[in-house]
Design a protein around this motif. Sequence first.
Motif, mmCIF file in Angstrom:
data_model
loop_
_atom_site.group_PDB
_atom_site.id
_atom_site.type_symbol
_atom_site.label_atom_id
_atom_site.label_comp_id
_atom_site.label_asym_id
_atom_site.label_seq_id
_atom_site.Cartn_x
_atom_site.Cartn_y
_atom_site.Cartn_z
ATOM 1 N N ARG A 1 74.590 33.576 -48.687
ATOM 2 C CA ARG A 1 75.611 34.021 -47.734
ATOM 3 C C ARG A 1 75.021 34.393 -46.377
ATOM 4 O O ARG A 1 75.665 34.215 -45.344
ATOM 5 N N THR A 2 73.798 34.947 -46.358
ATOM 6 C CA THR A 2 73.248 35.522 -45.129
ATOM 7 C C THR A 2 72.233 34.647 -44.419
ATOM 8 O O THR A 2 71.958 34.856 -43.240
ATOM 9 N N MET A 3 71.651 33.694 -45.099
ATOM 10 C CA MET A 3 70.552 32.940 -44.491
ATOM 11 C C MET A 3 71.075 31.982 -43.430
ATOM 12 O O MET A 3 72.233 31.538 -43.462
ATOM 13 N N HIS A 4 70.194 31.667 -42.511
ATOM 14 C CA HIS A 4 70.445 30.597 -41.552
ATOM 15 C C HIS A 4 69.992 29.303 -42.210
ATOM 16 O O HIS A 4 68.821 29.149 -42.564
ATOM 17 N N VAL A 5 70.926 28.399 -42.391
ATOM 18 C CA VAL A 5 70.621 27.204 -43.177
ATOM 19 C C VAL A 5 69.720 26.271 -42.376
ATOM 20 O O VAL A 5 70.127 25.691 -41.368
ATOM 21 N N THR A 6 68.493 26.169 -42.830
ATOM 22 C CA THR A 6 67.518 25.237 -42.262
ATOM 23 C C THR A 6 66.894 24.461 -43.420
ATOM 24 O O THR A 6 67.165 24.734 -44.596
ATOM 25 N N LYS B 1 78.530 27.636 -54.388
ATOM 26 C CA LYS B 1 78.675 28.449 -53.177
ATOM 27 C C LYS B 1 77.938 27.797 -52.008
ATOM 28 O O LYS B 1 78.464 27.724 -50.891
ATOM 29 N N LEU B 2 76.743 27.328 -52.271
ATOM 30 C CA LEU B 2 75.951 26.688 -51.216
ATOM 31 C C LEU B 2 76.636 25.422 -50.720
ATOM 32 O O LEU B 2 76.706 25.172 -49.509
ATOM 33 N N LEU B 3 77.162 24.623 -51.636
ATOM 34 C CA LEU B 3 77.750 23.336 -51.262
ATOM 35 C C LEU B 3 79.050 23.511 -50.491
ATOM 36 O O LEU B 3 79.248 22.876 -49.445
ATOM 37 N N LEU B 4 79.920 24.353 -50.987
ATOM 38 C CA LEU B 4 81.273 24.412 -50.433
ATOM 39 C C LEU B 4 81.442 25.438 -49.324
ATOM 40 O O LEU B 4 82.424 25.365 -48.565
ATOM 41 N N GLU B 5 80.505 26.411 -49.201
ATOM 42 C CA GLU B 5 80.677 27.449 -48.181
ATOM 43 C C GLU B 5 79.650 27.364 -47.054
ATOM 44 O O GLU B 5 79.961 27.731 -45.919
ATOM 45 N N ARG B 6 78.441 26.890 -47.347
ATOM 46 C CA ARG B 6 77.410 26.925 -46.309
ATOM 47 C C ARG B 6 77.089 25.556 -45.736
ATOM 48 O O ARG B 6 76.678 25.459 -44.573
ATOM 49 N N LEU B 7 77.220 24.498 -46.529
ATOM 50 C CA LEU B 7 76.822 23.180 -46.029
ATOM 51 C C LEU B 7 77.863 22.493 -45.151
ATOM 52 O O LEU B 7 77.489 21.671 -44.311
ATOM 53 N N PRO B 8 79.161 22.765 -45.328
ATOM 54 C CA PRO B 8 80.115 22.119 -44.409
ATOM 55 C C PRO B 8 79.793 22.462 -42.959
ATOM 56 O O PRO B 8 79.572 23.613 -42.610
ATOM 57 N N TRP C 1 71.550 16.698 -47.473
ATOM 58 C CA TRP C 1 71.611 17.952 -48.215
ATOM 59 C C TRP C 1 72.779 17.925 -49.200
ATOM 60 O O TRP C 1 72.648 18.354 -50.351
ATOM 61 N N ILE C 2 73.905 17.444 -48.727
ATOM 62 C CA ILE C 2 75.091 17.380 -49.587
ATOM 63 C C ILE C 2 74.822 16.470 -50.783
ATOM 64 O O ILE C 2 75.147 16.811 -51.926
ATOM 65 N N ASP C 3 74.202 15.310 -50.509
ATOM 66 C CA ASP C 3 73.884 14.382 -51.593
ATOM 67 C C ASP C 3 72.968 15.035 -52.619
ATOM 68 O O ASP C 3 73.172 14.923 -53.830
ATOM 69 N N ARG C 4 71.976 15.742 -52.095
ATOM 70 C CA ARG C 4 71.000 16.332 -53.014
ATOM 71 C C ARG C 4 71.630 17.437 -53.859
ATOM 72 O O ARG C 4 71.388 17.524 -55.072
ATOM 73 N N ILE C 5 72.447 18.282 -53.229
ATOM 74 C CA ILE C 5 73.093 19.376 -53.968
ATOM 75 C C ILE C 5 74.014 18.807 -55.040
ATOM 76 O O ILE C 5 74.045 19.287 -56.187
ATOM 77 N N LEU C 6 74.775 17.784 -54.686
ATOM 78 C CA LEU C 6 75.691 17.203 -55.664
ATOM 79 C C LEU C 6 74.926 16.621 -56.847
ATOM 80 O O LEU C 6 75.333 16.786 -58.009
ATOM 81 N N VAL C 7 73.832 15.948 -56.578
ATOM 82 C CA VAL C 7 73.020 15.385 -57.658
ATOM 83 C C VAL C 7 72.480 16.496 -58.554
ATOM 84 O O VAL C 7 72.472 16.383 -59.790
ATOM 85 N N ILE C 8 72.027 17.602 -57.928
ATOM 86 C CA ILE C 8 71.500 18.715 -58.724
ATOM 87 C C ILE C 8 72.613 19.348 -59.555
ATOM 88 O O ILE C 8 72.394 19.753 -60.704
ATOM 89 N N ILE C 9 73.818 19.447 -58.982
ATOM 90 C CA ILE C 9 74.948 19.983 -59.744
ATOM 91 C C ILE C 9 75.216 19.090 -60.963
ATOM 92 O O ILE C 9 75.415 19.581 -62.083
ATOM 93 N N VAL C 10 75.216 17.795 -60.745
ATOM 94 C CA VAL C 10 75.431 16.863 -61.859
ATOM 95 C C VAL C 10 74.333 17.019 -62.893
ATOM 96 O O VAL C 10 74.587 17.059 -64.112
ATOM 97 N N TRP C 11 73.112 17.149 -62.412
ATOM 98 C CA TRP C 11 71.985 17.333 -63.347
ATOM 99 C C TRP C 11 72.137 18.627 -64.148
ATOM 100 O O TRP C 11 71.924 18.656 -65.361
#
Length: 933
Positions: A325-330, A358-365, A372-382
Amino acid sequence: MAPVSLQRSKPSLLTNIIEFASSLEKTLISIPRPPSLATDLLENIDKLAEHRLVAASNFRDVDEYGTRLWNISSRLKKDEATSTKLVCLVRVFACLLLDCSHRSTTGGTANAIRLLKSALKTTKLCLDQRHVALAERIVEKAAHYEEILKHCDRGDLQDFSTVRIDLSSEYIMMRIALAWHQNRLDLAENWLAKIEPTLVELNPSLTEKLADLLFEIGKGQYGKATYDLAIQWLERAHDVLRLRTDEELSSDASDLRTSILHIMARALMQAPEGKLRERAWNIAHDLDTGPSDRLAVLLLKLDILDTNAEIDPQDYCELLLRIVRTMHVTESTFRTTLHYFHKLRPRSSTLAHVVLEKLLLERLPGTEKPEWIDRILVIIVWNLTTSTSHKGLQDSLKQILDVLPGFFPNSIGASATHAAHTLLWRRIEASYNQNEYAEATVWARLALHKTFDNSGDMNVGKIQRKIIICTLATLDYTTARSIYSEMSDAVQSADETKYLMYKVALRSGDSELGPHNWYWFRLQLLTEHLPSAVECLEAISSGSAKDGTLLYACVLEAQQTGQREQAISAMIKVFDKYNYGSPPGVNLPALLRCTARLLIQEIESSAEGQSSNIDAMCNLFDGAATQAKLQRRDAKNETFPISELDWFSRNAYNMAVRFCTNWNPPEILRLVQACLRFIELYPEDMDSGTLADLSLRRMFCDFLGASLLIMLARGEDAIELQLQYYLNLRRHAKSFHFHFVAQIDLLQGGAKEDLRRKASTLMTFDFEAAVRLKAWEDAGQTVRDSHIYSDPRLYSIFADIILASEAPTETMITILQEIVNISWRISSIDITKLSRWIRCLYQLALTSNLETAELLLKQVMTLANDSLEYPAEELEWLATTSFNRAVDFYCASQDDTCKRWAEMALGVANIIKDGGQLHGLLQTKYLGLKWED
């Protein structure tokens, strides 16, 4: 001040040093510099270190060169193109020049201060560059000037005492740093002990420098995993900073304090004692409430929690969610979050999923980072596909896939789609292998979600076919047809799809060319045309250009569903289409073998359609033999290897033997001939054992073939066809005899006797064929060749055949004579049969060959004298017939011949055991003959 020369220097050495200093100054300001410059500097540094004093006349030159080189090194230090090593060497050389010039004079306090500062700066530079040996040399120079300042009392100089204390403290700090670089912490502690009494007198800048030095030592020990020492030195660093207030220290001091506590907490984490870990947590908690870097502190707290195996995963998750929630996404924070996600997942895959969601739907948009989106989705599937504890796996994934397009309009990348499909496929396979077909279907439908639009027809078709496979397992054929109707044209036309629909059609009862029930008709109205089993099989057959395993699988499927007749008829159509060949890539022998097995099962289990199935079986083996011959013309073609030839030849023979009493002879003969055709294809360079086995198999086939042909020939009314049967029979007999001669001595016991019996029987068949073909010479040769068997039964058959034939009299006499001559030598011959053959031969010879007749009489007398079993009635017949023939000669006035024949007749009569009655009667008649003078 007048120079004081305590030691006279060597002019040549000093001159060289000055010349080098002069040339060095010019070299340093020019580009490029010679590659040997560093080596030259080291050599002159060694010379200068040994040279303590200079003459008064050279004092200023040396001092000026040292000052100028010092200034040059300061400028070079700012030049990024110049190596730090060169800067360090130049500064060391300059420092030594200044030291050398100062030691040649009585100097002064200001000069000592100047030289001490230079030495301390040079030492620090050497330590920064890890030149410990050079640092040791310079720090010794610094020790000299520090000692001078200790004994100076310059009240006239403003703040002299403060300057002296500061320089002395800096000197001790250099000593501590040097000892640390020398891995002499014991020595470093000794030097630290010297400065501890004056710590309160240090100005804030030096306090901060000392704390930083102690921090570096502690951090170094932490890096070496010597955590006790690390804690000790870090505590010292922290204690030093606490001597000053935050207002007295610089703004960097706060970061230094945070770093000290951070590393200290990490060192405390490694300690086995629980109290130390608790202390680490307290430090992290204090940092969390302070103005320090929030992300670093939160990560520290996560690491501390990670060391506790009993930690509540919820606490870990909450900290990680705070970071999200607090980090600057880099890129860095993104990778860090994923790192700690992987630490949370073993404790709770459910909570780990919450973090990723939370990371995918609140911070990455809005980040505009599709990777990043591709990678998060793949990890979620995994995470979801490999989880064993998370409930509602499919629902969780479906929720994300459904809302994802609203946050990210663009489809995910092809690589991510492929990765996600790979993971989903593994879960689909795992569920399927565990017979969880419904769950596998749900996973497969998730893989077909519109989010994965970049998957391509091939992958989509693979997943759709998997759903059909699951429906086959659950007998849900309606869903299977529905999935088929959703497929693209390319996927529908794929061989794999046709094979699955073939299975659906078979299991749902649609094995005919079209639908024949109301349910099917309604389904056709609602969907596109759905193929029947035969249509699917024909499509597979026409489309199997590379792989024929599907055809084989179709046959197996038909067999498993109990529809052998349908499978057989379909496969026969395939064979007819390709003339018992196959498209490239199809395993033809495997298909032929499978079809043969089906035909055998159908023949054995059903009385209907026997003739067509038997004919199909014969056609199959004929076609297989033809294809095998064509394929083996090419030495590189391995379609029909030895193992396949062996299977077909053995089974053709075994089937012929098995059904020889049930099938018609022509059908059995076709199998025998097919077996022989396969045997002909074996290479000649095989081992002797295999060749011997093939020779025996060939002989058995020849025997069976000849037996069938003799039956066909005897029952055939058409003369031309009958003679053809006999001709073919003789070929089998010839082949059998050729191999018999080679094999008979290799066999023993019952096998040898059985083969001899077969050979003897085949001799009679060959003799009959030769007689029917009027090959009289061959017939005679057959009789002559038969002597090796010594089989009385054999000659009885020969005699019957030749006597019943249309052979010329001379030919018949010759052959019968040979039969009698051979039989004469057989001890076990039946005398009764032999006597009858002799009678027949004698009758023939009386009219055409008197010499043969006379020879027979002599043989009979010899045989009768040797054997008591010669039939008396035969002897009586011979005696009376011979005497009558003598009378014929008498009437023809051939007295000499008459006497010879009469005497032979009397000789035969004399053998008869009748008390001499016949002999006396013939004797009386013989004496009654009147002879001309």
